[in-house]
Motif scaffolding. Structure first.
Motif, PDB file in Angstrom:
ATOM      1  N   GLU A  91       8.940   5.081  -6.996  1.00  0.00           N
ATOM      2  CA  GLU A  91       9.554   3.762  -7.005  1.00  0.00           C
ATOM      3  C   GLU A  91       9.306   3.083  -8.357  1.00  0.00           C
ATOM      4  O   GLU A  91       8.265   3.314  -8.986  1.00  0.00           O
ATOM      5  CB  GLU A  91       8.972   2.894  -5.889  1.00  0.00           C
ATOM      6  N   THR A  94       5.969   1.577  -8.903  1.00  0.00           N
ATOM      7  CA  THR A  94       4.892   2.520  -9.209  1.00  0.00           C
ATOM      8  C   THR A  94       4.871   2.838 -10.699  1.00  0.00           C
ATOM      9  O   THR A  94       3.805   3.011 -11.298  1.00  0.00           O
ATOM     10  CB  THR A  94       5.072   3.812  -8.389  1.00  0.00           C
ATOM     11  N   LEU A 163       1.403   4.785  -1.198  1.00  0.00           N
ATOM     12  CA  LEU A 163       1.929   3.514  -0.702  1.00  0.00           C
ATOM     13  C   LEU A 163       3.455   3.528  -0.673  1.00  0.00           C
ATOM     14  O   LEU A 163       4.072   2.923   0.203  1.00  0.00           O
ATOM     15  CB  LEU A 163       1.410   2.372  -1.575  1.00  0.00           C
ATOM     16  N   ASP A 164       4.068   4.221  -1.636  1.00  0.00           N
ATOM     17  CA  ASP A 164       5.526   4.382  -1.612  1.00  0.00           C
ATOM     18  C   ASP A 164       5.963   5.091  -0.334  1.00  0.00           C
ATOM     19  O   ASP A 164       6.960   4.724   0.297  1.00  0.00           O
ATOM     20  CB  ASP A 164       5.999   5.211  -2.814  1.00  0.00           C
ATOM     21  N   ASP A 166       4.254   5.407   2.515  1.00  0.00           N
ATOM     22  CA  ASP A 166       3.866   4.736   3.758  1.00  0.00           C
ATOM     23  C   ASP A 166       3.213   3.398   3.436  1.00  0.00           C
ATOM     24  O   ASP A 166       2.044   3.355   3.048  1.00  0.00           O
ATOM     25  CB  ASP A 166       2.890   5.613   4.548  1.00  0.00           C
ATOM     26  N   PRO A 167       3.947   2.281   3.589  1.00  0.00           N
ATOM     27  CA  PRO A 167       3.368   0.964   3.283  1.00  0.00           C
ATOM     28  C   PRO A 167       2.120   0.646   4.103  1.00  0.00           C
ATOM     29  O   PRO A 167       1.308  -0.181   3.694  1.00  0.00           O
ATOM     30  CB  PRO A 167       4.503  -0.011   3.616  1.00  0.00           C
ATOM     31  N   ALA A 168       1.963   1.316   5.257  1.00  0.00           N
ATOM     32  CA  ALA A 168       0.814   1.050   6.125  1.00  0.00           C
ATOM     33  C   ALA A 168      -0.311   2.062   5.917  1.00  0.00           C
ATOM     34  O   ALA A 168      -1.229   2.139   6.735  1.00  0.00           O
ATOM     35  CB  ALA A 168       1.257   1.062   7.585  1.00  0.00           C
ATOM     36  N   ARG A 194      -0.822  -3.582  -3.374  1.00  0.00           N
ATOM     37  CA  ARG A 194      -0.072  -4.415  -2.429  1.00  0.00           C
ATOM     38  C   ARG A 194       0.119  -5.821  -2.999  1.00  0.00           C
ATOM     39  O   ARG A 194       1.188  -6.422  -2.859  1.00  0.00           O
ATOM     40  CB  ARG A 194      -0.801  -4.458  -1.085  1.00  0.00           C
ATOM     41  N   ARG A 197       2.900  -5.835  -5.561  1.00  0.00           N
ATOM     42  CA  ARG A 197       4.231  -5.700  -4.973  1.00  0.00           C
ATOM     43  C   ARG A 197       4.646  -6.978  -4.244  1.00  0.00           C
ATOM     44  O   ARG A 197       5.829  -7.334  -4.227  1.00  0.00           O
ATOM     45  CB  ARG A 197       4.259  -4.482  -4.045  1.00  0.00           C
ATOM     46  N   LEU A 217       7.321  -6.263   3.318  1.00  0.00           N
ATOM     47  CA  LEU A 217       6.971  -4.988   2.694  1.00  0.00           C
ATOM     48  C   LEU A 217       6.345  -4.009   3.682  1.00  0.00           C
ATOM     49  O   LEU A 217       6.060  -2.865   3.317  1.00  0.00           O
ATOM     50  CB  LEU A 217       6.021  -5.233   1.519  1.00  0.00           C
ATOM     51  N   GLY A 218       6.122  -4.453   4.904  1.00  0.00           N
ATOM     52  CA  GLY A 218       5.610  -3.550   5.928  1.00  0.00           C
ATOM     53  C   GLY A 218       4.114  -3.346   5.906  1.00  0.00           C
ATOM     54  O   GLY A 218       3.614  -2.339   6.432  1.00  0.00           O
ATOM     55  N   TYR A 219       3.375  -4.290   5.343  1.00  0.00           N
ATOM     56  CA  TYR A 219       1.928  -4.137   5.267  1.00  0.00           C
ATOM     57  C   TYR A 219       1.279  -4.596   6.570  1.00  0.00           C
ATOM     58  O   TYR A 219       1.628  -5.663   7.104  1.00  0.00           O
ATOM     59  CB  TYR A 219       1.363  -4.938   4.096  1.00  0.00           C
TER      60      TYR A 219
END
Length: 350
Positions: A91, A94, A163-164, A166-168, A194, A197, A217-219
């Motif tokens: 991404e 990144t 992290l790209d 899997d945001p979690a 995080r 971003r 962002l799905g965190y």
């Protein structure tokens, strides 16, 4: 991208306006570059600043055949951040971490030249960086009690890849995959990335709440507090960047420092610092800006900022320059040129 050998023909929107005899605001309102048949920008579709090839636009507005640009990839092609990220399969956010690699920093080209230019990198450097990276999962896990098993400068880029995907992603997964300690290395790395971003998203969507950005962002909720704290610090640093870059550019224009992008270091608390290395013929090795104390000289080129303490550095070769925390560049230059100016201690805060 800017094809090899085409850098002299790069045309910004301002250049295009000048070529057409229009004001920049008029050009943006009329959008002649959106007309059917107009040469496509050579910048990537997601680039913030559009660029064209001047020979192509000149031919279009003259009603002449538009010359073709080279289609074969070349080592000297210049890639922007989106294109460099695509070449590495990552991404763009990144790439913002990867680009701090010393070879990429040294080879970065601003187009057009100057502080307002867009960062580009020769394809050969991007390819070399890609080839030098260990494969995903390299490190093979971390033995209990051992230290980090990958070089420090690769830690954030490698965490960014996870992290790209899997945001979690959890601290445990990062630690086991990369062979680094859970605490503090994996934990701090995830919170830092995080936070960056979240800051990126808030800049793209002004008014967006930091916690809402984290959700977008799905965190996971458990990560929000640390990530938001890092985002606040990141935005604070970005707020100081224009002044610091303007000052660094002024020092370079005066011939006492090399042109360079400033790197802002986040200290304990909300404090920020950056250093501008001066040319060898200058009486000081560097000048350092600290958000608590303002500008001062430094005697070290290798470690100009030094250790982070709440006490302003003092001693032989250290002078505090200018009035206030953000003096204008002319005042700073005058103080550097005149050894009688400056103080041994920072000025009291107003």
């Amino acid at each position: 991208m800017i094809r090899a050998g085409r850098l002299p023909y790069v045309q910004t929107m301002s250049d295009l306006a000048d070529a057409l005899g229009k004001k920049l605001t008029t050009l943006r309102n009329q959008k002649p570059y959106a007309a059917e048949g107009h040469p496509a920008p050579i910048s990537s579709p997601d680039a913030r600043n559009q660029l064209w090839d001047a020979e192509q636009t000149k031919a279009f507005y003259a009603g002449e055949p538009i010359p073709e640009l080279p289609q074969v990839d070349d080592d000297e092609d210049l890639l922007d951040r989106h294109e460099a990220a695509q070449a590495l399969g990552i991404e763009p956010v990144t790439w913002n971490t990867y680009k701090k690699d010393p070879a990429l920093v040294a080879g970065m080209v601003l187009v057009p030249a100057g502080p307002k230019g867009t960062e580009h990198w020769p394809r050969r450097l991007v390819t070399a960086y890609k080839d030098s990276r260990p494969g995903r999962g390299a490190g093979g896990g971390r033995r209990e009690g051992s230290g980090d098993m990958i070089p420090r400068d690769q830690i954030l880029p490698r965490i960014a890849e996870l992290l790209d995907a899997d945001p979690a992603v959890t601290v445990e997964t990062v630690s086991d995959t990369l062979g680094i300690t859970k605490f503090p290395t994996a934990q701090n790395g995830l919170a830092t990335l995080r936070g960056r971003r979240i800051a990126d998203l808030v800049e793209q969507q002004p008014g967006l709440d930091l916690k809402d950005a984290a959700l977008q962002l799905g965190y996971p909720a458990i990560t929000h507090r640390a990530a938001v704290t890092h985002a606040e610090r990141e935005l604070h640093a970005r707020g100081a960047q224009p002044y610091l870059q303007h000052t660094a550019d002024a020092l370079a224009a005066a011939g006492i420092a090399q042109q360079a992008q400033v790197e802002i270091r986040q200290l304990d608390g909300d404090a920020l610092a950056t250093a501008v290395i001066l040319n060898p013929d200058q009486p000081a090795a560097a000048v350092v800006w600290d958000s608590r104390f303002g500008w001062r000289t430094s005697t070290s080129r290798r470690h100009p900022i030094g250790k982070d303490t709440d006490t302003p550095p003092e001693g032989e070769g250290i002078r505090y320059l200018g009035s206030g925390l953000q003096p204008n560049p002319d005042e700073l230059l005058a103080a550097l040129h005149d050894g009688r100016m400056g103080t041994k201690r920072p000025h009291p805060k107003p």
